[in-house]
Design a protein around this motif. Structure first.
Motif, short mmCIF file in Angstrom:
data_model
loop_
_atom_site.label_atom_id
_atom_site.label_comp_id
_atom_site.label_asym_id
_atom_site.label_seq_id
_atom_site.Cartn_x
_atom_site.Cartn_y
_atom_site.Cartn_z
N ILE A 76 25.14 60.26 48.07
CA ILE A 76 25.15 60.83 46.73
C ILE A 76 26.57 61.30 46.41
O ILE A 76 27.15 62.12 47.15
CB ILE A 76 24.17 62.01 46.62
N ILE A 77 27.13 60.78 45.35
CA ILE A 77 28.50 61.11 44.97
C ILE A 77 28.49 62.19 43.88
O ILE A 77 27.75 62.09 42.89
CB ILE A 77 29.25 59.87 44.46
N VAL A 78 29.29 63.22 44.08
CA VAL A 78 29.46 64.28 43.07
C VAL A 78 30.91 64.22 42.61
O VAL A 78 31.82 64.48 43.40
CB VAL A 78 29.14 65.67 43.67
N ASP A 79 31.13 63.85 41.36
CA ASP A 79 32.50 63.67 40.87
C ASP A 79 32.90 64.69 39.81
O ASP A 79 33.99 64.60 39.24
CB ASP A 79 32.70 62.26 40.33
N LYS A 80 32.01 65.67 39.53
CA LYS A 80 32.37 66.71 38.56
C LYS A 80 31.52 67.95 38.81
O LYS A 80 30.43 67.89 39.39
CB LYS A 80 32.18 66.21 37.14
N TYR A 81 32.06 69.09 38.35
CA TYR A 81 31.31 70.34 38.46
C TYR A 81 30.42 70.51 37.24
O TYR A 81 30.86 70.38 36.10
CB TYR A 81 32.27 71.53 38.56
N ILE A 82 29.16 70.81 37.51
CA ILE A 82 28.20 71.13 36.47
C ILE A 82 27.44 72.36 36.95
O ILE A 82 26.94 72.38 38.08
CB ILE A 82 27.21 69.98 36.20
N SER A 83 27.39 73.37 36.13
CA SER A 83 26.68 74.59 36.52
C SER A 83 25.25 74.27 36.92
O SER A 83 24.52 73.58 36.20
CB SER A 83 26.69 75.58 35.35
N GLY A 84 24.86 74.75 38.10
CA GLY A 84 23.50 74.51 38.59
C GLY A 84 23.38 73.31 39.51
O GLY A 84 22.29 73.01 40.01
N ILE A 85 24.50 72.64 39.79
CA ILE A 85 24.43 71.41 40.59
C ILE A 85 24.01 71.69 42.03
O ILE A 85 23.33 70.88 42.65
CB ILE A 85 25.78 70.66 40.54
N ALA A 86 24.39 72.87 42.55
CA ALA A 86 24.00 73.20 43.93
C ALA A 86 22.49 73.30 44.05
O ALA A 86 21.89 72.79 45.01
CB ALA A 86 24.66 74.51 44.35
N SER A 87 21.85 73.95 43.08
CA SER A 87 20.39 74.08 43.10
C SER A 87 19.71 72.72 43.03
O SER A 87 18.68 72.48 43.67
CB SER A 87 19.92 74.96 41.94
N TYR A 88 20.29 71.82 42.24
CA TYR A 88 19.71 70.48 42.13
C TYR A 88 19.80 69.74 43.47
O TYR A 88 18.81 69.13 43.90
CB TYR A 88 20.44 69.68 41.05
N ILE A 89 20.95 69.78 44.11
CA ILE A 89 21.11 69.08 45.38
C ILE A 89 20.17 69.67 46.44
O ILE A 89 19.66 68.95 47.30
CB ILE A 89 22.58 69.14 45.84
N GLU A 90 19.94 70.97 46.36
CA GLU A 90 19.02 71.61 47.30
C GLU A 90 17.60 71.04 47.21
O GLU A 90 16.86 71.06 48.20
CB GLU A 90 18.98 73.12 47.05
N THR A 91 17.22 70.55 46.05
CA THR A 91 15.86 70.03 45.88
C THR A 91 15.66 68.69 46.60
O THR A 91 14.52 68.25 46.75
CB THR A 91 15.53 69.85 44.38
N ILE A 92 16.73 68.05 47.03
CA ILE A 92 16.61 66.75 47.71
C ILE A 92 16.26 67.03 49.16
O ILE A 92 17.11 67.39 49.99
CB ILE A 92 17.93 65.95 47.59
N ASP A 93 15.00 66.89 49.47
CA ASP A 93 14.47 67.32 50.77
C ASP A 93 14.42 66.14 51.75
O ASP A 93 13.35 65.70 52.17
CB ASP A 93 13.07 67.91 50.56
N GLN A 94 15.59 65.61 52.08
CA GLN A 94 15.68 64.58 53.11
C GLN A 94 17.13 64.48 53.56
O GLN A 94 18.03 65.10 52.97
CB GLN A 94 15.21 63.22 52.57
N SER A 95 17.38 63.70 54.59
CA SER A 95 18.73 63.51 55.09
C SER A 95 19.52 62.65 54.11
O SER A 95 19.12 61.52 53.81
CB SER A 95 18.71 62.84 56.47
N VAL A 96 20.62 63.19 53.61
CA VAL A 96 21.49 62.46 52.69
C VAL A 96 22.94 62.83 52.99
O VAL A 96 23.23 63.89 53.56
CB VAL A 96 21.20 62.79 51.20
N MET A 97 23.85 61.94 52.61
CA MET A 97 25.27 62.25 52.64
C MET A 97 25.70 62.56 51.22
O MET A 97 25.47 61.77 50.31
CB MET A 97 26.08 61.06 53.19
N VAL A 98 26.32 63.73 51.03
CA VAL A 98 26.79 64.14 49.71
C VAL A 98 28.31 64.15 49.74
O VAL A 98 28.93 64.90 50.49
CB VAL A 98 26.25 65.53 49.33
N LEU A 99 28.91 63.28 48.92
CA LEU A 99 30.36 63.12 48.90
C LEU A 99 30.95 63.77 47.65
O LEU A 99 30.67 63.35 46.52
CB LEU A 99 30.72 61.63 48.94
N PHE A 100 31.74 64.82 47.85
CA PHE A 100 32.46 65.48 46.76
C PHE A 100 33.87 64.89 46.72
O PHE A 100 34.73 65.26 47.53
CB PHE A 100 32.53 66.99 46.98
#
Length: 368
Positions: free
Chosen positions: A106-130
């Motif tokens: 999962i690629i994150v290329d910009k800051y959006i308020s609340g994005i941390a809470s959204y990523i927390e909802t993904i309940d499985q093993s993932v790679m998150v690339l900032f």
């Protein structure tokens, strides 16, 4: 038609709707729309176009995934260093290997308020690339009363939520990264620092990329790289121009590789009959078409000896990996007004050559 029930809410979709028990191992990017909120959009397939990967990227990639498998919590990786020296390449390699291990990226290329809470909802093993974290999260100005962008992610990185994740951030300017992230191996276990290629690595790259008829240009390019930092983007462009018939001297004059600022160099004056004298971290323009003068002090305070030279008279020395200017190309002057005995002793020294070595970026990791 498909009817999807979420809690007590039922939404109607067309027949293209597909449901999964977990995210398929693909590449996604986080998007946000006011009416829809956060969602994942499938991203273009990640490709590594280079036919050869330089350095120890694959070993470190395997190290990260091996550690991630062993961890019972989130694993964080920082990739830092200047532009064009391998961070993106490493991130691509790591992403490809993660996908092979059935780990979505999962690629994150910009800051959006609340994005941390959204990523927390993904309940499985993932790679998150900032990507370019120092820009997307380091330069963000938040509204009054809102949590600072990087601080808002700390709980996410700490792994309070479900679903073990591999967090990877790339950055050019490590000074823009929060102190609560750097030097915090509990949050980010690894910090891979990418440096400019060495003389040996540049030779290897150029022997691979240049046509054999242009091998005679290699040492001139290596010598140039000891005066100014060259990343792999620069080397790729230089090799392209030379393979198309340009000389190195002509190519570097037209490419987007320009002298914007003076660099810092260490100077060592060697004598045939005495100990060398050193001058550290001196800022000069080593490409100026004018005479350059530097001063040496035996006691690190009183400048007794002045050496003048032309940069064009320097010759790259392979053995010492620095530029050398022979004694016959140097102008030597002494401070006659200083202590007579000391000046006379300095005058008795017979100049051999001046060595010039570019000051490289400080190694952030400890050498033990």
């Amino acid at each position: 038609m498909k009817a999807i029930k979420i809690g007590t809410k039922v939404e109607i979709y067309n027949d293209t709707v597909t449901t999964y028990n977990k995210l398929p191992a693909k590449t996604y990017i986080v998007r946000f729309e006011k009416m829809l909120g956060f969602y994942l959009d499938e991203y273009a397939d990640i490709e590594v176009k280079e036919d050869k990967v330089y350095g120890d990227h694959m070993q470190k990639t395997e190290k990260v995934l091996r550690s991630y498998e062993q961890f019972d919590r989130n694993l964080g990786v920082i990739l830092s260093g200047s532009k064009g020296i391998g961070k993106s390449m490493f991130a691509k390699l790591l992403s490809l290997e993660a996908l092979k291990s059935d780990i979505p990226v999962i690629i994150v290329d910009k800051y959006i308020s609340g994005i941390a809470s959204y990523i927390e909802t993904i309940d499985q093993s993932v790679m998150v690339l900032f990507d370019e974290f120092d820009k997307t999260f380091g330069d963000v100005k938040v509204s009054d009363g809102e949590v600072e962008a990087q601080a808002a992610l700390l709980g996410l990185f700490d792994g309070i939520a479900k679903g073990k994740k591999l967090f990877v951030i790339t950055c050019n300017d490590i000074r823009k990264i929060s102190d609560f992230i750097v030097n915090r191996p509990g949050r980010f276990h690894y910090h891979f620092r990418f440096a400019y290629p060495s003389a040996g690595e540049i030779r290897t790259y150029l022997y691979d990329k240049l046509q054999e008829s242009h091998y005679n240009e290699i040492e001139q390019i290596v010598a140039f790289s000891r005066k100014v930092d060259l990343n792999y983007d620069c080397l790729r462009a230089i090799a392209f121009e030379i393979n198309n018939g340009e000389s190195f001297q002509s190519a570097v004059g037209d490419l987007n590789i320009i002298n914007l600022a003076q660099e810092c160099y260490d100077f060592t004056m060697y004598f045939k009959n005495g100990s060398p004298m050193c001058l550290k971290n001196k800022q000069i323009d080593f490409f100026a078409d004018e005479e350059i003068s530097i001063c040496f002090a035996e006691d690190d305070y009183n400048e007794i000896l002045t050496i003048s030279f032309w940069a064009k008279d320097s010759v790259y020395d392979v053995k010492s990996n620095c530029a050398i200017i022979s004694a016959d190309k140097l102008k030597v002057r002494y401070d006659e007004e200083y202590d007579e005995k000391l000046v006379d002793r300095i005058k008795s020294l017979i100049p051999d050559y001046l060595a010039v070595k570019k000051v490289r970026e400080k190694n952030l990791h400890y050498a033990v």
